[in-house]
Design an enzyme around this catalytic site. Structure first.
Site, PDB file in Angstrom:
ATOM      1  N   SER A 120      -0.266   7.773  -3.808  1.00  0.00           N
ATOM      2  CA  SER A 120       0.196   7.193  -5.115  1.00  0.00           C
ATOM      3  C   SER A 120       1.517   6.509  -4.730  1.00  0.00           C
ATOM      4  CB  SER A 120       0.231   7.908  -6.404  1.00  0.00           C
ATOM      5  OG  SER A 120      -1.049   8.381  -6.588  1.00  0.00           O
ATOM      6  N   HIS A 141      -5.164   2.814  -1.203  1.00  0.00           N
ATOM      7  CA  HIS A 141      -5.098   3.161  -2.579  1.00  0.00           C
ATOM      8  C   HIS A 141      -6.103   2.859  -3.148  1.00  0.00           C
ATOM      9  CE1 HIS A 141      -2.886   3.332  -6.551  1.00  0.00           C
ATOM     10  NE2 HIS A 141      -3.410   4.434  -6.277  1.00  0.00           N
ATOM     11  N   GLU A 153      -5.940  -1.098  -2.931  1.00  0.00           N
ATOM     12  CA  GLU A 153      -4.789  -1.689  -2.296  1.00  0.00           C
ATOM     13  C   GLU A 153      -4.501  -1.028  -1.053  1.00  0.00           C
ATOM     14  OE1 GLU A 153      -0.395  -2.068  -4.506  1.00  0.00           O
ATOM     15  OE2 GLU A 153      -1.601   0.064  -4.784  1.00  0.00           O
ATOM     16  N   ASN A 191       1.237   1.306  -8.492  1.00  0.00           N
ATOM     17  CA  ASN A 191       1.903   2.213  -9.400  1.00  0.00           C
ATOM     18  C   ASN A 191       3.453   2.268  -9.704  1.00  0.00           C
ATOM     19  OD1 ASN A 191      -0.087   3.990  -9.329  1.00  0.00           O
ATOM     20  ND2 ASN A 191       0.060   4.676  -7.607  1.00  0.00           N
TER      21      ASN A 191
END
Length: 283
Positions: A120, A141, A153, A191
């Site tokens: 993350s 991600h 991502e 994030n």
């Protein structure tokens, strides 16, 4: 694209959903975790994710569940990891635990394997330094729920090779994904932004300005978000959100990432969101 053998380490919510989606496209999956109890739960989660995906994405029913699960080996050892073309590391946001797993992977995997790290917030460059060949490490991600979300991502570490990036992009496109490649800093794009939303939403509830329902309704109805920030926090797991905020705070030393005390209190009380049956909402 020729079907591959994909090893996934970590059979939690994201690991189970990723295994489902990778297997749906015909790949063989080695889904590894530390105990048979976790793996039994993972099998139940895979079935639940499949049913949800079929309701929201009708073409998902074109591949039967029995066929999908037959392609997934649920295991608590590293058996056959030497056959894996790609390894997706998907364990909790704890760098020491990740380092332990990487030491094990060094022994179990081929030298030419590509490591896709689904973290993350932790820097991909930092994590790559604990693996044998940093040129073969990249961040991927995936978004939850994996079968429904096409955006991935993809994060280049400092040493990630162009060849590694191309192979991973091709693999993700074979899963029907639309990857976006960015450079590496902790939290990346998604994030760094989403955790600010979730953290500030928790502060609003803590300050008594609005209820969780009101906060999420304003973001969904006013800004056309499909899910509110507190619904998202419950989906991710409040413990994961707290861990990620801690990493962001340590990485940037910026007070904007200071974790809301209400989030810490809820985690201490075992209110982790969907995974525990209660967070900002009851499930």
């Amino acid at each position: 694209m020729q079907q591959k053998v994909i090893a996934i380490v970590g059979a939690g919510v994201m690991g189970a959903a990723t295994a489902l989606d990778v297997a749906w496209y015909g790949n063989q999956v080695l889904l590894k975790d530390i105990s048979t109890d976790i793996l039994e739960q993972a099998k139940k989660m895979i079935k639940k994710e499949y049913r949800s995906a079929c309701m929201l994405k009708k073409e998902y029913c074109a591949v039967k569940f029995d066929e999908i699960i037959s392609r997934i080996s649920l295991q608590d050892t590293y058996d056959n990891f030497d056959k894996a073309d790609l390894v997706i590391e998907n364990i909790c946001e704890n760098i020491n635990k990740k380092k332990e797993v990487y030491m094990e992977l060094k022994e179990a995997c081929r030298k030419d394997v590509i490591y896709m790290l689904n973290t993350s917030c932790i820097s991909i460059t930092k994590l790559a330094s604990y693996l044998p060949d940093s040129t073969r490490v990249i961040g991927t991600h995936l978004m939850n729920p994996v079968p429904l979300k096409t955006m991935v991502e993809v994060i280049r570490g400092y040493h990630t090779s162009h060849e590694t990036e191309e192979k991973v992009m091709d693999f993700l496109k074979s899963l029907g994904k639309s990857p976006i490649t960015i450079d590496d800093l902790p939290g990346f794009v998604s994030n760094r932004l989403s955790h600010l939303f979730m953290n500030e939403a928790a502060y609003i509830v803590q300050d008594g300005i609005a209820t969780p329902e009101q906060v999420d309704a304003i973001m969904k109805q006013g800004f056309s978000h499909k899910a509110g920030p507190l619904e998202t926090a419950d989906l991710i797991g409040l413990d994961t959100v707290v861990d990620s905020l801690e990493i962001l705070y340590q990485s940037y030393q910026d007070p904007k990432f200071r974790c809301c005390p209400l989030l810490r209190k809820m985690v201490d009380a075992g209110l982790l969101g969907r995974k525990s049956g209660r967070g900002f909402y009851k499930y």
